[in-house]
Design an enzyme around this catalytic site. Structure first.
Site, PDB file in Angstrom:
ATOM      1  N   ARG A 233      -8.624   6.936  28.925  1.00 48.79           N
ATOM      2  CA  ARG A 233      -9.329   6.694  30.236  1.00 48.79           C
ATOM      3  C   ARG A 233      -8.568   7.229  31.100  1.00 48.79           C
ATOM      4  NH1 ARG A 233     -13.349   5.480  28.191  1.00 48.79           N
ATOM      5  NH2 ARG A 233     -14.724   3.595  28.168  1.00 48.79           N
ATOM      6  N   GLU A 262     -13.470   9.280  38.435  1.00 52.89           N
ATOM      7  CA  GLU A 262     -14.426  10.052  37.748  1.00 52.89           C
ATOM      8  C   GLU A 262     -15.957   9.767  38.831  1.00 52.89           C
ATOM      9  OE1 GLU A 262     -15.182   9.580  33.685  1.00 52.89           O
ATOM     10  OE2 GLU A 262     -13.228   9.681  33.411  1.00 52.89           O
ATOM     11  N   HIS A 280     -15.836  14.210  30.832  1.00 58.92           N
ATOM     12  CA  HIS A 280     -15.949  13.232  29.953  1.00 58.92           C
ATOM     13  C   HIS A 280     -17.209  13.280  28.922  1.00 58.92           C
ATOM     14  CE1 HIS A 280     -15.006   8.299  30.238  1.00 58.92           C
ATOM     15  NE2 HIS A 280     -15.793   8.785  28.702  1.00 58.92           N
TER      16      HIS A 280
HETATM   17  P1  NAP Z   1      -9.548   0.690  18.994  1.00 59.20           P
HETATM   18  O1  NAP Z   1      -9.860   0.975  17.555  1.00 59.20           O
HETATM   19  O2  NAP Z   1      -9.492  -0.776  19.614  1.00 59.20           O
HETATM   20  O3  NAP Z   1      -8.312   1.170  19.023  1.00 59.20           O
HETATM   21  C1  NAP Z   1      -7.271   1.198  20.295  1.00 59.20           C
HETATM   22  C2  NAP Z   1      -5.794   1.396  19.914  1.00 59.20           C
HETATM   23  O4  NAP Z   1      -5.031   1.379  21.086  1.00 59.20           O
HETATM   24  C3  NAP Z   1      -5.292   0.366  18.996  1.00 59.20           C
HETATM   25  O5  NAP Z   1      -4.443   1.026  18.074  1.00 59.20           O
HETATM   26  C4  NAP Z   1      -4.211  -0.342  19.901  1.00 59.20           C
HETATM   27  O6  NAP Z   1      -3.162  -0.570  19.266  1.00 59.20           O
HETATM   28  C5  NAP Z   1      -3.994   0.477  21.153  1.00 59.20           C
HETATM   29  N1  NAP Z   1      -3.583   0.015  22.069  1.00 59.20           N
HETATM   30  C6  NAP Z   1      -4.334  -1.162  22.903  1.00 59.20           C
HETATM   31  N2  NAP Z   1      -3.602  -1.519  23.810  1.00 59.20           N
HETATM   32  C7  NAP Z   1      -2.441  -0.742  24.011  1.00 59.20           C
HETATM   33  C8  NAP Z   1      -1.525  -0.701  24.754  1.00 59.20           C
HETATM   34  N3  NAP Z   1      -1.280  -1.611  26.085  1.00 59.20           N
HETATM   35  N4  NAP Z   1      -0.290   0.031  24.697  1.00 59.20           N
HETATM   36  C9  NAP Z   1      -0.320   0.916  23.623  1.00 59.20           C
HETATM   37  N5  NAP Z   1      -1.545   0.674  22.556  1.00 59.20           N
HETATM   38  C10 NAP Z   1      -2.452   0.228  22.879  1.00 59.20           C
HETATM   39  O7  NAP Z   1     -10.527   1.736  19.964  1.00 59.20           O
HETATM   40  P2  NAP Z   1     -11.214   2.919  19.495  1.00 59.20           P
HETATM   41  O8  NAP Z   1     -12.485   2.338  19.381  1.00 59.20           O
HETATM   42  O9  NAP Z   1     -10.274   3.845  18.717  1.00 59.20           O
HETATM   43  O10 NAP Z   1     -11.312   3.476  21.185  1.00 59.20           O
HETATM   44  C11 NAP Z   1     -10.097   3.632  22.014  1.00 59.20           C
HETATM   45  C12 NAP Z   1     -10.484   3.977  23.410  1.00 59.20           C
HETATM   46  O11 NAP Z   1     -11.030   5.221  23.434  1.00 59.20           O
HETATM   47  C13 NAP Z   1     -11.520   3.339  23.977  1.00 59.20           C
HETATM   48  O12 NAP Z   1     -11.151   1.862  24.564  1.00 59.20           O
HETATM   49  C14 NAP Z   1     -11.935   4.115  25.219  1.00 59.20           C
HETATM   50  O13 NAP Z   1     -11.452   3.678  26.267  1.00 59.20           O
HETATM   51  C15 NAP Z   1     -11.766   5.462  24.627  1.00 59.20           C
HETATM   52  N6  NAP Z   1     -12.798   6.304  24.413  1.00 59.20           N
HETATM   53  C16 NAP Z   1     -12.995   7.459  25.257  1.00 59.20           C
HETATM   54  C17 NAP Z   1     -14.102   8.121  25.168  1.00 59.20           C
HETATM   55  C18 NAP Z   1     -14.461   9.590  25.958  1.00 59.20           C
HETATM   56  O14 NAP Z   1     -15.498   9.731  26.045  1.00 59.20           O
HETATM   57  N7  NAP Z   1     -13.197  10.160  26.202  1.00 59.20           N
HETATM   58  C19 NAP Z   1     -14.864   7.791  24.040  1.00 59.20           C
HETATM   59  C20 NAP Z   1     -14.688   6.722  23.276  1.00 59.20           C
HETATM   60  C21 NAP Z   1     -13.539   6.047  23.422  1.00 59.20           C
HETATM   61  P3  NAP Z   1      -2.402  -2.124  19.294  1.00 59.20           P
HETATM   62  O15 NAP Z   1      -3.207  -3.133  19.374  1.00 59.20           O
HETATM   63  O16 NAP Z   1      -1.458  -2.026  18.143  1.00 59.20           O
HETATM   64  O17 NAP Z   1      -1.733  -1.819  20.536  1.00 59.20           O
HETATM   65  C1  8YV Z   2     -18.835   7.599  26.878  1.00 62.80           C
HETATM   66  C2  8YV Z   2     -16.719   6.350  26.611  1.00 62.80           C
HETATM   67  O1  8YV Z   2     -18.735   8.842  27.504  1.00 62.80           O
HETATM   68  O2  8YV Z   2     -17.374   5.010  24.711  1.00 62.80           O
HETATM   69  C3  8YV Z   2     -16.471   5.152  25.487  1.00 62.80           C
HETATM   70  O3  8YV Z   2     -15.839   4.336  25.871  1.00 62.80           O
HETATM   71  O4  8YV Z   2     -15.830   6.557  27.233  1.00 62.80           O
HETATM   72  C4  8YV Z   2     -17.530   7.431  26.065  1.00 62.80           C
HETATM   73  O5  8YV Z   2     -18.314   7.255  24.745  1.00 62.80           O
HETATM   74  C5  8YV Z   2     -19.038   6.571  27.871  1.00 62.80           C
HETATM   75  O6  8YV Z   2     -19.126   5.238  27.214  1.00 62.80           O
HETATM   76  C6  8YV Z   2     -20.513   6.941  28.622  1.00 62.80           C
HETATM   77  O7  8YV Z   2     -21.031   5.676  29.175  1.00 62.80           O
END
Ligand code: NAP
Ligand code: 8YV
Length: 323
Positions: A233, A262, A280
């Site tokens: 994010r 964004e 994104h």
């Molecule tokens: P997840 O399985 O919950 O993994 C999140 C990881 O972050 C965990 O390993 C957690 O470990 C760590 N974490 C949480 N809070 C933290 C903190 N304060 N400091 C350091 N580490 C921390 O989630 P996921 O499914 O992999 O998704 C992760 C994130 O990716 C989403 O929440 C979203 O914001 C982002 N994302 C972005 C896109 C995009 O389009 N760019 C798409 C999908 C997801 P600990 O609990 O041990 O800290």
């Molecule tokens: C999408 C994301 O771009 O899953 C998330 O957390 O950031 C992305 O997969 C977003 O959710 C679009 O709404």
């Protein structure tokens, strides 16, 4: 039996709208000329909400108008667009879309890393501008012999690590807790991980607990050959500190998919030729967005079938209560 009334806050993908139209009485908030009058009249009838990270925060003031809401189904695995703690206080379940996007986001993260290091977009621009006719494209930095630090070794972080293993690079990670079942080196602080890495890939949730986790100190620790990849994010990285670090050579380069405000991206970033900027798109394939949309609808359908939510967030665990 009458169908449950569901509120959609802003237009979502056809797969979501079509499924919800079939199963429920779907109300489209964005189509209401007088939203206040609509909420006044129909707010108390609404039992479920469909929303998306694409459409900003779902404010508590809207929940005030929906006193009988039972579930909020949000599009995206990140749910920093919904105040889940507030929802929990009101007894409302929040669901997100975990798992179905891990591979897509991990693929894109690797693509962004390679694009940033090997300057793929810059090389494409170079050819199109006819500059190859004058001279070969300059040699680029490399992934070879780099140490990669993953900030947030969760579902997506692990999918990124699996891919990186194929590239033969050294992998370490930071999170709040050490994971005993992974072989990668754990760093209890993000500064420690940055000091030990040449690449940082950030893939944590957004929200208060990670606000500006990547700050000037972390960027300094990453150092002048370091590369930052942010697919988490925009809020996780102090964008002002990043711009300063990129302009001054404190770090080498960055590949970004997400930004603090964004879809507005600071002009200073756009002006930097050596960074790669994506709008994104990490989960943005037809295949994966459809899978996410299906899960949004399936969570609501499962809940109103009395089977509980499929993917509730940790703040609102399912305790067996169902409609
Ligand atoms: P997840 O399985 O919950 O993994 C999140 C990881 O972050 C965990 O390993 C957690 O470990 C760590 N974490 C949480 N809070 C933290 C903190 N304060 N400091 C350091 N580490 C921390 O989630 P996921 O499914 O992999 O998704 C992760 C994130 O990716 C989403 O929440 C979203 O914001 C982002 N994302 C972005 C896109 C995009 O389009 N760019 C798409 C999908 C997801 P600990 O609990 O041990 O800290
Ligand atoms: C999408 C994301 O771009 O899953 C998330 O957390 O950031 C992305 O997969 C977003 O959710 C679009 O709404």
């Amino acid at each position: 039996m009458s169908k449950a009334d569901i509120l959609m806050t802003a237009p979502m993908m056809p797969i979501v709208i079509d499924s919800l139209d079939k199963a429920f009485t779907l109300h489209r908030l964005w189509e209401q000329a007088d939203k206040e009058a609509f909420l006044q009249e129909l707010g108390p009838r609404i039992r479920g909400v469909a929303t998306s990270t694409l459409y900003g925060r779902l404010e508590a003031t809207l929940l005030d108008r929906l006193p009988n809401a039972e579930i909020i189904s949000s599009f995206g695995v990140g749910y920093d667009n919904v105040d889940a703690v507030e929802a929990a206080k009101r007894g409302i379940i929040v669901t997100n879309t975990p798992g179905v996007l891990d591979d897509e986001v991990a693929d894109l993260s690797i693509g962004l890393l390679l694009a940033t290091l090997r300057k793929i977009p810059q090389a494409d621009r170079y050819l199109r501008e006819g500059r190859w006719l004058q001279a070969p494209f300059p040699l680029s930095p490399t992934l070879r012999e780099r140490k990669v630090g993953i900030v947030g070794l969760g579902r997506i972080g692990k999918a990124i690590a699996t891919r990186l293993q194929g590239f033969g690079v050294n992998i370490a990670y930071h999170g709040r807790t050490q994971q005993n079942d992974v072989a990668f080196t754990y760093h209890p602080t993000v500064v420690g991980l940055a000091e030990a890495s040449d690449v940082l890939i950030v893939i944590t949730p957004g929200g208060a607990s990670t606000q500006h986790l990547i700050n000037a100190e972390v960027l300094k620790a990453l150092g002048p050959t370091g590369v930052l990849i942010n697919v988490a994010r925009g809020s996780v990285v102090d964008e002002r500190a990043l711009i300063e670090a990129l302009q001054s050579g404190t770090i080498l380069s960055a590949g970004l998919d997400v930004y603090e405000d964004e879809p507005r991206v600071p002009q200073e970033l756009i002006d930097l030729e050596h960074v790669v900027l994506l709008p994104h798109i990490a989960s943005g394939s037809v295949h994966t967005r459809n899978a996410m949309g299906k899960l949004v609808a399936d969570n609501l359908i499962s809940w109103f079938d009395g089977k509980g939510p499929l993917t509730p967030v940790v703040e609102t665990p399912y305790t067996g209560r169902a409609v």
